[in-house]
Scaffold this active site. Structure first.
Site, PDB file in Angstrom:
ATOM      1  N   GLN A   1      -5.376  -1.533  -6.990  1.00 35.05           N
ATOM      2  CA  GLN A   1      -6.348  -0.798  -6.073  1.00 35.05           C
ATOM      3  C   GLN A   1      -7.090   0.374  -6.601  1.00 35.05           C
ATOM      4  O   GLN A   1      -6.474   0.999  -7.595  1.00 35.05           O
ATOM      5  CB  GLN A   1      -5.116  -0.036  -4.936  1.00 35.05           C
ATOM      6  CG  GLN A   1      -5.902   0.449  -3.706  1.00 35.05           C
ATOM      7  CD  GLN A   1      -5.013   1.056  -2.992  1.00 35.05           C
ATOM      8  OE1 GLN A   1      -4.669   2.256  -2.561  1.00 35.05           O
ATOM      9  NE2 GLN A   1      -4.377   0.291  -1.980  1.00 35.05           N
TER      10      GLN A   1
ATOM     11  N   SER B   1      -7.826   4.882   0.207  1.00 38.47           N
ATOM     12  CA  SER B   1      -7.849   3.330  -0.284  1.00 38.47           C
ATOM     13  C   SER B   1      -9.601   2.916  -0.363  1.00 38.47           C
ATOM     14  O   SER B   1     -10.312   2.960   0.759  1.00 38.47           O
ATOM     15  CB  SER B   1      -7.013   2.460   0.413  1.00 38.47           C
ATOM     16  OG  SER B   1      -5.832   2.840   0.122  1.00 38.47           O
TER      17      SER B   1
ATOM     18  N   ASP C   1       1.027  -0.988   0.094  1.00 42.17           N
ATOM     19  CA  ASP C   1       0.122   0.074   0.119  1.00 42.17           C
ATOM     20  C   ASP C   1       0.799   1.167  -0.005  1.00 42.17           C
ATOM     21  O   ASP C   1       0.276   2.329   0.028  1.00 42.17           O
ATOM     22  CB  ASP C   1      -0.894   0.013   1.162  1.00 42.17           C
ATOM     23  CG  ASP C   1      -2.074   0.892   1.067  1.00 42.17           C
ATOM     24  OD1 ASP C   1      -2.625   1.054   0.132  1.00 42.17           O
ATOM     25  OD2 ASP C   1      -2.605   1.519   2.165  1.00 42.17           O
TER      26      ASP C   1
END
Length: 287
Positions: free
Chosen positions: A279, A229, A205
């Site tokens: 993502q 996110s 991430d």
């Protein structure tokens, strides 16, 4: 193992409080909410603890539902969906203050032989030729908000070296939505494949959704920016170690409707494509 890396390993290890219930502490990285990679890593760790050791995670699909409070622990509830002949499936819900903040589905597989092909690793500068990002960030620290400044000056669990140089997080001339960086854990780790997988989930991430901001000349610290996110997907293809250099190649093919999509490929230093990620995140600017 460095102290800060040891603390991260303990953070992701979790406390078992019932057969399918686990508790993890929260880590404040300087922006007041729980880092998405922490919840990813902890949720995968919870699932791992309910699966036979000979089965390794090959994929995970996750949604971030609410922001996490760094002042409170997180409880992870594991649902043992399926235990098949070759595959095992788990669902994990992360709960804080009685409400779900995140859910994850993960699939595990026995080791099998089969057809094999992969993308070639891009030709890039090697990590030994690059400056650690932290050295640049320390030089920029005086321009950052106080909580972020403290975090930048602290020791980090990963050595990160961005190919084209680290963003200064304040100014950002428009450039293509592509980013490549090398990273590795800041010290040796035990020979536990599951540990390396949930540490990679944690690290995946880092700088990910920010790649979708690059064509627009803004950063997540630009006035009015709200970056978060929304979901995260990972596939683990081959064995790897996060205490050896890994190359993270990211690109953002599209942004629309206040959302940006980012894709990532993770290569071992020997050229093997060991994992892939994607993502979608909120990239909203209120002026």
């Amino acid at each position: 193992m460095s102290k800060v890396l040891d603390e991260l390993v303990k953070l992701l290890a979790l406390e078992r409080i019932e057969e399918n219930l686990f508790r993890g502490q929260s880590q404040d990285l300087g922006w007041g909410t729980v880092f998405g990679g922490q919840v990813l890593g902890q949720a995968l760790s919870a699932a791992v603890q309910t699966v036979p050791k000979e089965r390794q995670a090959h994929s995970l699909h996750a949604y971030f539902l609410r922001t996490g409070d760094v002042k409170k622990p997180i409880v992870y509830e594991v649902d043992r969906l399926r235990d098949g002949g070759s595959f095992t499936t788990r669902r994990v819900v992360a709960i804080q203050s009685g409400r779900p903040i995140f859910n994850l589905s993960a699939s595990f597989q026995i080791d099998e032989e089969g057809f094999a092909h992969q993308d070639a690793m891009p030709a890039v500068a090697q990590p030994d030729a690059l400056r650690p990002d932290r050295e640049t960030l320390i030089e920029l620290a005086a321009r950052l908000p106080e909580p972020m400044r403290e975090r930048v000056l602290a020791q980090q669990p990963f050595d990160v070296r961005t190919i084209d140089g680290v963003d200064d997080m304040i100014t950002a001339p428009p450039r293509p939505p592509q980013r490549s960086l090398w990273f590795r854990a800041a010290g040796p780790l035990p020979d536990d494949p599951a540990l390396h997988r949930y540490l990679l989930a944690y690290a995946s991430d880092h700088s990910f959704i920010a790649t979708a901001l690059q064509p627009h000349g803004v950063t997540w610290l630009s006035p009015g920016m709200h970056v978060a996110s929304l979901d995260h997907v990972m596939w683990f293809h081959q064995p790897f170690r996060v205490d050896d250099w890994l190359l993270y190649v990211m690109d953002s093919p599209v942004a629309h409707g206040a959302r940006g999509l980012v894709r990532g490929r993770i290569f071992a230093r020997d050229g093997r494509l060991v994992a892939s990620a994607a993502q979608e995140g909120l990239i909203r600017q209120r002026v």
